[in-house]
Motif scaffolding. Structure first.
Motif, PDB file in Angstrom:
ATOM      1  N   GLU A 100       0.613  -1.783  -0.012  1.00  0.00           N
ATOM      2  CA  GLU A 100       0.201  -0.170  -0.163  1.00  0.00           C
ATOM      3  C   GLU A 100       0.588   0.886   0.307  1.00  0.00           C
ATOM      4  N   ILE A 101       1.878   0.825   0.866  1.00  0.00           N
ATOM      5  CA  ILE A 101       3.026   1.923   0.641  1.00  0.00           C
ATOM      6  C   ILE A 101       3.581   2.527  -0.700  1.00  0.00           C
ATOM      7  N   HIS A 102       3.797   1.288  -0.896  1.00  0.00           N
ATOM      8  CA  HIS A 102       4.094   1.264  -2.791  1.00  0.00           C
ATOM      9  C   HIS A 102       3.921   2.381  -3.404  1.00  0.00           C
ATOM     10  N   ARG A 103       1.886   1.275  -3.351  1.00  0.00           N
ATOM     11  CA  ARG A 103       1.185   2.444  -4.226  1.00  0.00           C
ATOM     12  C   ARG A 103       1.293   3.590  -4.614  1.00  0.00           C
ATOM     13  N   ILE A 104       0.821   3.531  -2.585  1.00  0.00           N
ATOM     14  CA  ILE A 104       0.922   5.546  -2.602  1.00  0.00           C
ATOM     15  C   ILE A 104       1.984   6.147  -3.361  1.00  0.00           C
ATOM     16  N   ASP A 105       3.060   5.572  -2.858  1.00  0.00           N
ATOM     17  CA  ASP A 105       4.513   6.207  -3.180  1.00  0.00           C
ATOM     18  C   ASP A 105       4.086   6.512  -4.920  1.00  0.00           C
ATOM     19  N   ASN A 106       3.882   6.223  -5.147  1.00  0.00           N
ATOM     20  CA  ASN A 106       4.097   5.767  -7.264  1.00  0.00           C
ATOM     21  C   ASN A 106       2.945   6.812  -7.458  1.00  0.00           C
TER      22      ASN A 106
ATOM     23  N   LYS B 151      -1.133   7.499   3.552  1.00  0.00           N
ATOM     24  CA  LYS B 151       0.486   6.742   3.871  1.00  0.00           C
ATOM     25  C   LYS B 151       1.014   6.711   5.880  1.00  0.00           C
ATOM     26  N   ALA B 152       0.874   7.972   6.088  1.00  0.00           N
ATOM     27  CA  ALA B 152       1.015   8.017   7.140  1.00  0.00           C
ATOM     28  C   ALA B 152       0.628   6.786   7.778  1.00  0.00           C
ATOM     29  N   SER B 153      -0.381   7.017   8.217  1.00  0.00           N
ATOM     30  CA  SER B 153      -1.137   6.515   8.740  1.00  0.00           C
ATOM     31  C   SER B 153      -0.465   4.705   8.387  1.00  0.00           C
ATOM     32  N   PHE B 154      -0.290   4.522   7.413  1.00  0.00           N
ATOM     33  CA  PHE B 154       0.455   2.822   7.039  1.00  0.00           C
ATOM     34  C   PHE B 154       1.328   2.951   7.455  1.00  0.00           C
ATOM     35  N   GLU B 155       2.177   3.288   7.444  1.00  0.00           N
ATOM     36  CA  GLU B 155       3.444   3.290   8.233  1.00  0.00           C
ATOM     37  C   GLU B 155       3.688   3.770   9.431  1.00  0.00           C
ATOM     38  N   ARG B 156       2.705   4.258  10.347  1.00  0.00           N
ATOM     39  CA  ARG B 156       2.494   3.774  11.400  1.00  0.00           C
ATOM     40  C   ARG B 156       2.261   2.338  12.180  1.00  0.00           C
ATOM     41  N   ASP B 157       1.314   2.237  11.143  1.00  0.00           N
ATOM     42  CA  ASP B 157       1.018   0.648  11.650  1.00  0.00           C
ATOM     43  C   ASP B 157       2.001  -0.338  11.812  1.00  0.00           C
ATOM     44  N   GLN B 158       2.500   0.208  10.200  1.00  0.00           N
ATOM     45  CA  GLN B 158       3.634  -1.245  10.087  1.00  0.00           C
ATOM     46  C   GLN B 158       4.385  -0.952  10.728  1.00  0.00           C
ATOM     47  N   ALA B 159       4.768  -0.092  11.433  1.00  0.00           N
ATOM     48  CA  ALA B 159       6.027   0.363  12.635  1.00  0.00           C
ATOM     49  C   ALA B 159       5.624  -0.053  13.842  1.00  0.00           C
ATOM     50  N   LYS B 160       4.500  -0.003  14.227  1.00  0.00           N
ATOM     51  CA  LYS B 160       3.668  -1.371  15.339  1.00  0.00           C
ATOM     52  C   LYS B 160       4.027  -2.379  15.228  1.00  0.00           C
TER      53      LYS B 160
END
Length: 72
Positions: free
Chosen positions: A24-30, A53-62
């Motif tokens: 998902e992060i990669h898709r948004i980056d694209n 994207k920021a939300s996905f990154e936070r979730d991924q870090a958790k």
């Protein structure tokens, strides 16, 4: 023995979720790196994608923290 199997199942589930979020992060980056997308959508849409994207990154870090805790 059951705890070990549960931990293995949980690690597998968490790893799959980390991978899904990475996609998902990669898709948004694209999207955000695509000049065509940026030029034709409203600023609010770009901001929405950045927040997502920021939300996905936070979730991924958790999730990665949980994986580290379970792995010991």
């Amino acid at each position: 023995m059951t705890d070990l199997m549960e931990n293995t199942d949980e690690l597998t589930r968490l790893a799959a979720e980390v991978e899904r979020l990475e996609d998902e992060i990669h898709r948004i980056d694209n999207k955000l790196n695509n000049d065509g997308f940026i030029s034709r959508v409203p600023a609010a849409m770009i901001e929405k994608e950045q927040k997502k994207k920021a939300s996905f990154e936070r979730d991924q870090a958790k999730l990665k923290e949980k994986i580290a805790a379970i792995s010991g």
